[in-house]
Design a protein around this motif. Sequence first.
Motif, PDB file in Angstrom:
ATOM      1  N   GLU A 284      68.474  11.655  30.246  1.00 21.67           N
ATOM      2  CA  GLU A 284      69.033  12.322  29.070  1.00 21.67           C
ATOM      3  C   GLU A 284      68.038  12.326  27.919  1.00 21.67           C
ATOM      4  OE1 GLU A 284      73.757  11.274  29.575  1.00 21.67           O
ATOM      5  OE2 GLU A 284      72.376   9.697  28.893  1.00 21.67           O
ATOM      6  N   GLU A 285      67.297  11.232  27.780  1.00 25.60           N
ATOM      7  CA  GLU A 285      66.265  11.117  26.739  1.00 25.60           C
ATOM      8  C   GLU A 285      64.921  10.875  27.424  1.00 25.60           C
ATOM      9  OE1 GLU A 285      66.632  11.212  23.362  1.00 25.60           O
ATOM     10  OE2 GLU A 285      68.792  11.035  23.045  1.00 25.60           O
ATOM     11  N   VAL A 286      63.935  11.679  27.055  1.00 24.56           N
ATOM     12  CA  VAL A 286      62.650  11.681  27.757  1.00 24.56           C
ATOM     13  C   VAL A 286      61.517  11.493  26.745  1.00 24.56           C
ATOM     14  CG1 VAL A 286      61.130  12.993  29.274  1.00 24.56           C
ATOM     15  CG2 VAL A 286      63.624  13.281  29.441  1.00 24.56           C
ATOM     16  N   VAL A 287      60.649  10.540  27.007  1.00 22.01           N
ATOM     17  CA  VAL A 287      59.466  10.340  26.161  1.00 22.01           C
ATOM     18  C   VAL A 287      58.279  11.048  26.788  1.00 22.01           C
ATOM     19  CG1 VAL A 287      57.785   8.640  25.342  1.00 22.01           C
ATOM     20  CG2 VAL A 287      60.242   8.193  25.115  1.00 22.01           C
ATOM     21  N   VAL A 288      57.567  11.844  25.959  1.00 22.47           N
ATOM     22  CA  VAL A 288      56.432  12.627  26.457  1.00 22.47           C
ATOM     23  C   VAL A 288      55.251  12.507  25.510  1.00 22.47           C
ATOM     24  CG1 VAL A 288      57.966  14.294  27.592  1.00 22.47           C
ATOM     25  CG2 VAL A 288      57.138  14.756  25.265  1.00 22.47           C
ATOM     26  N   ASP A 289      54.090  12.847  26.029  1.00 21.47           N
ATOM     27  CA  ASP A 289      52.875  12.920  25.230  1.00 21.47           C
ATOM     28  C   ASP A 289      52.992  14.111  24.276  1.00 21.47           C
ATOM     29  OD1 ASP A 289      50.305  13.256  24.223  1.00 21.47           O
ATOM     30  OD2 ASP A 289      49.307  13.093  26.161  1.00 21.47           O
ATOM     31  N   ALA A 290      52.870  13.865  22.981  1.00 22.43           N
ATOM     32  CA  ALA A 290      53.026  14.933  21.992  1.00 22.43           C
ATOM     33  C   ALA A 290      52.003  16.042  22.179  1.00 22.43           C
ATOM     34  CB  ALA A 290      52.926  14.363  20.583  1.00 22.43           C
ATOM     35  N   ALA A 291      50.851  15.733  22.777  1.00 20.52           N
ATOM     36  CA  ALA A 291      49.814  16.744  22.975  1.00 20.52           C
ATOM     37  C   ALA A 291      50.228  17.814  23.967  1.00 20.52           C
ATOM     38  CB  ALA A 291      48.513  16.079  23.438  1.00 20.52           C
ATOM     39  N   THR A 292      51.259  17.529  24.780  1.00 22.81           N
ATOM     40  CA  THR A 292      51.705  18.501  25.784  1.00 22.81           C
ATOM     41  C   THR A 292      52.863  19.364  25.300  1.00 22.81           C
ATOM     42  OG1 THR A 292      53.360  17.053  26.838  1.00 22.81           O
ATOM     43  CG2 THR A 292      51.072  16.822  27.566  1.00 22.81           C
ATOM     44  N   LEU A 293      53.325  19.148  24.074  1.00 21.75           N
ATOM     45  CA  LEU A 293      54.490  19.877  23.573  1.00 21.75           C
ATOM     46  C   LEU A 293      54.206  21.364  23.416  1.00 21.75           C
ATOM     47  CD1 LEU A 293      55.886  17.548  20.751  1.00 21.75           C
ATOM     48  CD2 LEU A 293      56.800  17.873  23.061  1.00 21.75           C
ATOM     49  N   VAL A 294      55.220  22.167  23.735  1.00 21.66           N
ATOM     50  CA  VAL A 294      55.182  23.601  23.444  1.00 21.66           C
ATOM     51  C   VAL A 294      56.464  23.944  22.697  1.00 21.66           C
ATOM     52  CG1 VAL A 294      53.832  24.082  25.522  1.00 21.66           C
ATOM     53  CG2 VAL A 294      56.318  24.314  25.603  1.00 21.66           C
ATOM     54  N   GLY A 295      56.377  24.899  21.785  1.00 20.42           N
ATOM     55  CA  GLY A 295      57.555  25.329  21.069  1.00 20.42           C
ATOM     56  C   GLY A 295      58.455  26.186  21.948  1.00 20.42           C
ATOM     57  N   VAL A 296      59.764  26.046  21.783  1.00 19.88           N
ATOM     58  CA  VAL A 296      60.729  26.832  22.551  1.00 19.88           C
ATOM     59  C   VAL A 296      61.625  27.587  21.568  1.00 19.88           C
ATOM     60  CG1 VAL A 296      62.644  26.776  24.189  1.00 19.88           C
ATOM     61  CG2 VAL A 296      60.699  25.231  24.491  1.00 19.88           C
ATOM     62  N   PRO A 297      61.556  28.905  21.540  1.00 15.33           N
ATOM     63  CA  PRO A 297      62.384  29.678  20.610  1.00 15.33           C
ATOM     64  C   PRO A 297      63.870  29.443  20.838  1.00 15.33           C
ATOM     65  CG  PRO A 297      60.636  31.047  21.513  1.00 15.33           C
ATOM     66  CD  PRO A 297      60.623  29.763  22.292  1.00 15.33           C
ATOM     67  N   GLU A 298      64.630  29.477  19.754  1.00 22.77           N
ATOM     68  CA  GLU A 298      66.070  29.261  19.827  1.00 22.77           C
ATOM     69  C   GLU A 298      66.750  30.315  20.694  1.00 22.77           C
ATOM     70  OE1 GLU A 298      67.707  26.746  18.695  1.00 22.77           O
ATOM     71  OE2 GLU A 298      66.142  25.778  17.485  1.00 22.77           O
ATOM     72  N   ALA A 299      66.188  31.530  20.749  1.00 24.90           N
ATOM     73  CA  ALA A 299      66.829  32.627  21.469  1.00 24.90           C
ATOM     74  C   ALA A 299      66.795  32.460  22.976  1.00 24.90           C
ATOM     75  CB  ALA A 299      66.163  33.953  21.083  1.00 24.90           C
ATOM     76  N   LEU A 300      65.959  31.557  23.490  1.00 24.27           N
ATOM     77  CA  LEU A 300      65.807  31.423  24.934  1.00 24.27           C
ATOM     78  C   LEU A 300      66.807  30.433  25.518  1.00 24.27           C
ATOM     79  CD1 LEU A 300      61.914  31.344  25.362  1.00 24.27           C
ATOM     80  CD2 LEU A 300      63.468  33.239  25.834  1.00 24.27           C
ATOM     81  N   ASP A 301      67.372  30.794  26.653  1.00 24.46           N
ATOM     82  CA  ASP A 301      68.195  29.884  27.423  1.00 24.46           C
ATOM     83  C   ASP A 301      67.342  28.707  27.883  1.00 24.46           C
ATOM     84  OD1 ASP A 301      70.622  29.346  29.347  1.00 24.46           O
ATOM     85  OD2 ASP A 301      68.841  29.375  30.637  1.00 24.46           O
ATOM     86  N   ALA A 302      67.888  27.493  27.774  1.00 23.45           N
ATOM     87  CA  ALA A 302      67.092  26.299  28.075  1.00 23.45           C
ATOM     88  C   ALA A 302      66.585  26.282  29.508  1.00 23.45           C
ATOM     89  CB  ALA A 302      67.912  25.043  27.791  1.00 23.45           C
ATOM     90  N   ALA A 303      67.457  26.600  30.472  1.00 21.36           N
ATOM     91  CA  ALA A 303      67.049  26.555  31.878  1.00 21.36           C
ATOM     92  C   ALA A 303      65.974  27.588  32.174  1.00 21.36           C
ATOM     93  CB  ALA A 303      68.261  26.768  32.782  1.00 21.36           C
ATOM     94  N   GLU A 304      66.088  28.770  31.581  1.00 23.38           N
ATOM     95  CA  GLU A 304      65.075  29.796  31.791  1.00 23.38           C
ATOM     96  C   GLU A 304      63.778  29.433  31.074  1.00 23.38           C
ATOM     97  OE1 GLU A 304      66.754  33.544  30.685  1.00 23.38           O
ATOM     98  OE2 GLU A 304      68.367  33.416  32.165  1.00 23.38           O
ATOM     99  N   ALA A 305      63.895  28.818  29.898  1.00 19.35           N
ATOM    100  CA  ALA A 305      62.710  28.440  29.126  1.00 19.35           C
ATOM    101  C   ALA A 305      61.966  27.262  29.730  1.00 19.35           C
ATOM    102  CB  ALA A 305      63.117  28.106  27.692  1.00 19.35           C
ATOM    103  N   ALA A 306      62.579  26.580  30.711  1.00 23.96           N
ATOM    104  CA  ALA A 306      61.924  25.421  31.316  1.00 23.96           C
ATOM    105  C   ALA A 306      60.669  25.787  32.091  1.00 23.96           C
ATOM    106  CB  ALA A 306      62.902  24.673  32.218  1.00 23.96           C
TER     107      ALA A 306
END
Length: 328
Positions: free
Chosen positions: A96-118
């Motif tokens: 449910e809660e996942v820790v990740v390297d901040a350098a790998t982050l990408v922005g995800v627009p609000e308009a996108l479905d989460a499963a499709e944006a994965a």
Amino acid sequence: MQFDRYGGPEVLVAADVPVPEPGAGEVRIRAEAISVGYAQTQMRRDVFPAPMWRPVFPVVLGGDVVGRVTAIGDGVTGVRVGDRVGAFTLYGAYAEEVVVDAATLVGVPEALDAAEAAVLPGTGLIAGGVLRTALLRKGETVLVHAAAGGIGHLAVQLAKAAGAGLVVATAGSAKKRDFARSLGADVAVDYTRPDWAHEVRAATGGRGVDVVLESIGGNVVEQGVDLLAPGGRLVFFGSSAAELAVPAVPLMKLIGLRYVTGFALSAWRNSRPDEYRDVLEELTSHLLDGRLSSAVHARLPLTSAAQAHALVESRVHPGRVVLVPQPD
């Protein structure tokens, strides 16, 4: 969802553990969607062929995660609690809660479905990255293996969008081949047939292909090299047939002006950051305007990770399988 021994899907079990705290350079994400790839099923069975896989039990598998930032570690800038983001992580994603390297982050627009944006954090970037690494030019012929899979179905579409003259898809069932055609593949062949390479060559009028996107392994690798036209490039980025040895390619096969290279997302992101950002921007734009279809075959609760693995290993479905943690 974790496992403490290798085995079938049933080894994946639910466990209550403390909420992880991000360290320096890390962020914590409350997951909305977590992708399940074939590579994670290989890790669960301990047949994943890459050297970076060095698990310590109990193991929480990785993958593409989309969600919202809930905590930020020291030294992290450019992101705030509440931001919607995605990331790929080798470990720790099935939670449910996942820790990740901040350098790998990408922005995800609000308009996108989460499963499709994965697809944005990893799967889509791999599809776009292998095409960039292959130096695809307009009008060239591209062979996409596993073209109905999580990466392959995106690569088919991106190759067409980049101006490929002919896209040849391989898949192991009629349903998957029809799916690949529906996404723009011009020709679809069954790579499990002994004469599959002859079908590909015939589709190119005997010339061969300019680009091979190779993710199967086994003897399919050498057959792909044989299919390369002069100046052709094969990019190897995975081995779904890990139980089979990935053969060494005889150097004499490259004499006909053929090129073979490998691809890894982390190496590409670190060594070619401008190209990485260009592909990410392209993927996001294409998802938002509908030019890229992110096919989700099944959305299952996080606690159904074993069922998700069994589904992925059945290899009968086109598109992707996604875990969806239940909201509070």
